[in-house]
Write a protein that holds these residues in place. Structure first.
Motif, PDB file in Angstrom:
ATOM      1  N   LYS A  50      16.168  69.025   4.353  1.00  0.00           N
ATOM      2  CA  LYS A  50      15.668  68.336   5.534  1.00  0.00           C
ATOM      3  C   LYS A  50      16.134  68.994   6.829  1.00  0.00           C
ATOM      4  O   LYS A  50      17.306  69.292   7.003  1.00  0.00           O
ATOM      5  CB  LYS A  50      16.157  66.880   5.538  1.00  0.00           C
ATOM      6  N   LYS A  51      15.173  69.174   7.744  1.00  0.00           N
ATOM      7  CA  LYS A  51      15.486  69.547   9.113  1.00  0.00           C
ATOM      8  C   LYS A  51      15.311  68.355  10.055  1.00  0.00           C
ATOM      9  O   LYS A  51      15.804  68.356  11.163  1.00  0.00           O
ATOM     10  CB  LYS A  51      14.575  70.686   9.567  1.00  0.00           C
ATOM     11  N   ILE A  52      14.545  67.370   9.569  1.00  0.00           N
ATOM     12  CA  ILE A  52      14.336  66.128  10.304  1.00  0.00           C
ATOM     13  C   ILE A  52      14.563  64.977   9.330  1.00  0.00           C
ATOM     14  O   ILE A  52      14.612  65.170   8.117  1.00  0.00           O
ATOM     15  CB  ILE A  52      12.921  66.064  10.931  1.00  0.00           C
ATOM     16  N   LYS A  53      14.694  63.766   9.840  1.00  0.00           N
ATOM     17  CA  LYS A  53      15.118  62.636   9.005  1.00  0.00           C
ATOM     18  C   LYS A  53      14.111  62.307   7.909  1.00  0.00           C
ATOM     19  O   LYS A  53      14.485  61.937   6.804  1.00  0.00           O
ATOM     20  CB  LYS A  53      15.364  61.401   9.881  1.00  0.00           C
ATOM     21  N   ARG A  54      12.817  62.422   8.225  1.00  0.00           N
ATOM     22  CA  ARG A  54      11.777  62.104   7.236  1.00  0.00           C
ATOM     23  C   ARG A  54      10.545  62.924   7.564  1.00  0.00           C
ATOM     24  O   ARG A  54      10.372  63.381   8.703  1.00  0.00           O
ATOM     25  CB  ARG A  54      11.434  60.614   7.263  1.00  0.00           C
ATOM     26  N   PRO A  55       9.644  63.131   6.593  1.00  0.00           N
ATOM     27  CA  PRO A  55       8.415  63.870   6.876  1.00  0.00           C
ATOM     28  C   PRO A  55       7.547  63.134   7.897  1.00  0.00           C
ATOM     29  O   PRO A  55       7.473  61.898   7.909  1.00  0.00           O
ATOM     30  CB  PRO A  55       7.714  63.939   5.517  1.00  0.00           C
ATOM     31  N   LEU A  56       6.898  63.891   8.743  1.00  0.00           N
ATOM     32  CA  LEU A  56       5.977  63.331   9.728  1.00  0.00           C
ATOM     33  C   LEU A  56       4.644  63.001   9.058  1.00  0.00           C
ATOM     34  O   LEU A  56       4.145  63.770   8.233  1.00  0.00           O
ATOM     35  CB  LEU A  56       5.749  64.337  10.859  1.00  0.00           C
TER      36      LEU A  56
END
Length: 397
Positions: free
Chosen positions: A6-12
């Protein structure tokens, strides 16, 4: 090195406009966005101008039937009513539709990823830039080749003075797949590209050279064009006034000179995408067909070939590495790098993280703002008979 974490908290939650069964670019977008399954999740789409074909296609790639929409207006409205509605949309449609869809998406409070060239005029780009700032949204441009990490190696070496002062910039993006008129008759994707009402004021200048122009700006962010001369041809006469071949000469503010050759009638050429930067001490050269390699030639010394993923490369280059030096990466990986940076940028924008946004190197709205006047200036020079014209950058409001 990237490994899918993960690079962000959740997939967009992501949707597409266009990019359906007959699209030349839709699959590139999906492989790029979904390569890191922690970044985007495709949940909706208006994939085709034919709604029945679009729904059939969407269901075949795993999108729920009720979220395969007949058009983008319906999609934006219906998704806005859902608690799990889309957050970002990719526009993978013909050039002439980009502006209206992008504006509608921003007005629907969506982040936008758009095909190039972004729009037809600089005024349109400035309007959309202002709207995106008002809405607090990201607008990214899919210059997919720019995700090749060896371009970041070139940027780092130039910044560190490895080639000295830049003197010559040699750019080329050519192929031979439009060498005959039959290409226009038998391909829907090709047909609109040579229709001025849909493609805009250019063919290969907008379709091909905008990629390479942006890549040169990525590599040399401080190099500014002072003036240029463009000579363009329509070797397939039915394409006129749009060109299928063009040469652009450039003078830069620092005294360097440059040349761009862009063509779809380079018969026999499968892939002529090349960038060579010549400095006072050395030269760097990158070819898309050998995207894992960078030629480094120091005057008076043996030529060196730098290889992707090796520890002697700059950290900015290694950060985008995926497979290791033993294995060949390619266009899908480049697109994945660009899409991952779109996701990081969107997440940072949502959180108000200006530090991350300012440090991130990716094709944002400013890249679109550079690409549109590039085409405008080339067309203006060519239409005046191939004359030198002063290059005026678009003032950002």
């Amino acid at each position: 090195m990237l490994n899918g974490e993960k690079k962000i908290k959740r997939p967009l939650r992501w949707a597409m406009v266009g990019g359906g069964r007959l699209s030349q670019v839709g699959y590139k977008h999906r492989t790029g966005a979904l390569r890191d399954n922690t970044a985007f999740q495709l949940v909706a789409g208006a994939f085709d101008i034919d709604p029945i074909r679009g729904k059939d296609f969407g269901m075949n790639i795993g999108v729920a039937e009720e979220r395969c929409y007949p058009d983008y207006q319906t999609m934006f409205l219906e998704e806005s009513r859902r608690d799990d509605g889309i957050e970002v949309v990719t526009i993978a449609t013909p050039n002439g539709t980009h502006y209206e869809i992008c504006k509608a998406a921003l007005e629907a409070d969506l982040h936008v990823i758009c095909e190039k060239p972004l729009f037809f005029t600089s005024e349109e780009v400035l309007e959309i830039k202002s709207l995106a700032e008002e809405k607090g949204k990201i607008v990214g441009v899919t210059y997919g080749y720019s995700g090749n990490q060896m371009l970041l190696q070139m940027r780092a070496m130039i910044e560190k003075g490895a080639i000295g002062d830049i003197r010559i910039v040699e750019l080329q993006y050519t192929h031979g797949f439009s060498s005959t008129e039959e290409a226009d008759r038998f391909s829907d994707a090709q047909r609109w590209r040579v229709d001025p009402k849909i493609a805009g004021p250019s063919f290969v200048l907008g379709d091909l050279s905008t990629h390479t122009h942006y890549m040169s700006q990525l590599i040399m962010p401080h190099m500014k064009i002072k003036k240029l001369l463009c000579d363009r041809q329509s070797f397939i006469s039915s394409r006129a006034p749009l060109e299928d071949n063009a040469y652009v000469l450039m003078h830069y503010e620092n005294g360097a000179v440059g040349r761009m050759w862009t063509s779809s009638v380079n018969a026999g050429c499968m892939n002529g995408h090349r960038i060579r930067i010549v400095g006072s001490k050395a030269s760097l050269e990158w070819w898309d067909s050998k995207s894992s390699e960078l030629l480094y030639e120091i005057q008076g010394q043996p030529a060196q070939t730098l290889i992707r993923a090796m520890p002697y490369l700059d950290e900015s280059c290694l950060a985008d590495e995926r497979l290791g030096a033993l294995h060949v990466e390619g266009l899908s990986d480049a697109w994945a790098n660009v899409y991952l940076k779109f996701a990081v940028a969107i997440d940072a924008k949502n959180r108000g993280d200006d530090k991350t946004l300012n440090q991130l190197v990716y094709p944002d709205i400013h890249a679109g703002l550079e690409g549109v006047p590039w085409v405008e200036h080339c067309v203006r020079s060519a239409d005046q008979g191939g004359v030198w014209i002063d290059y005026q950058e678009v003032p950002e409001k």
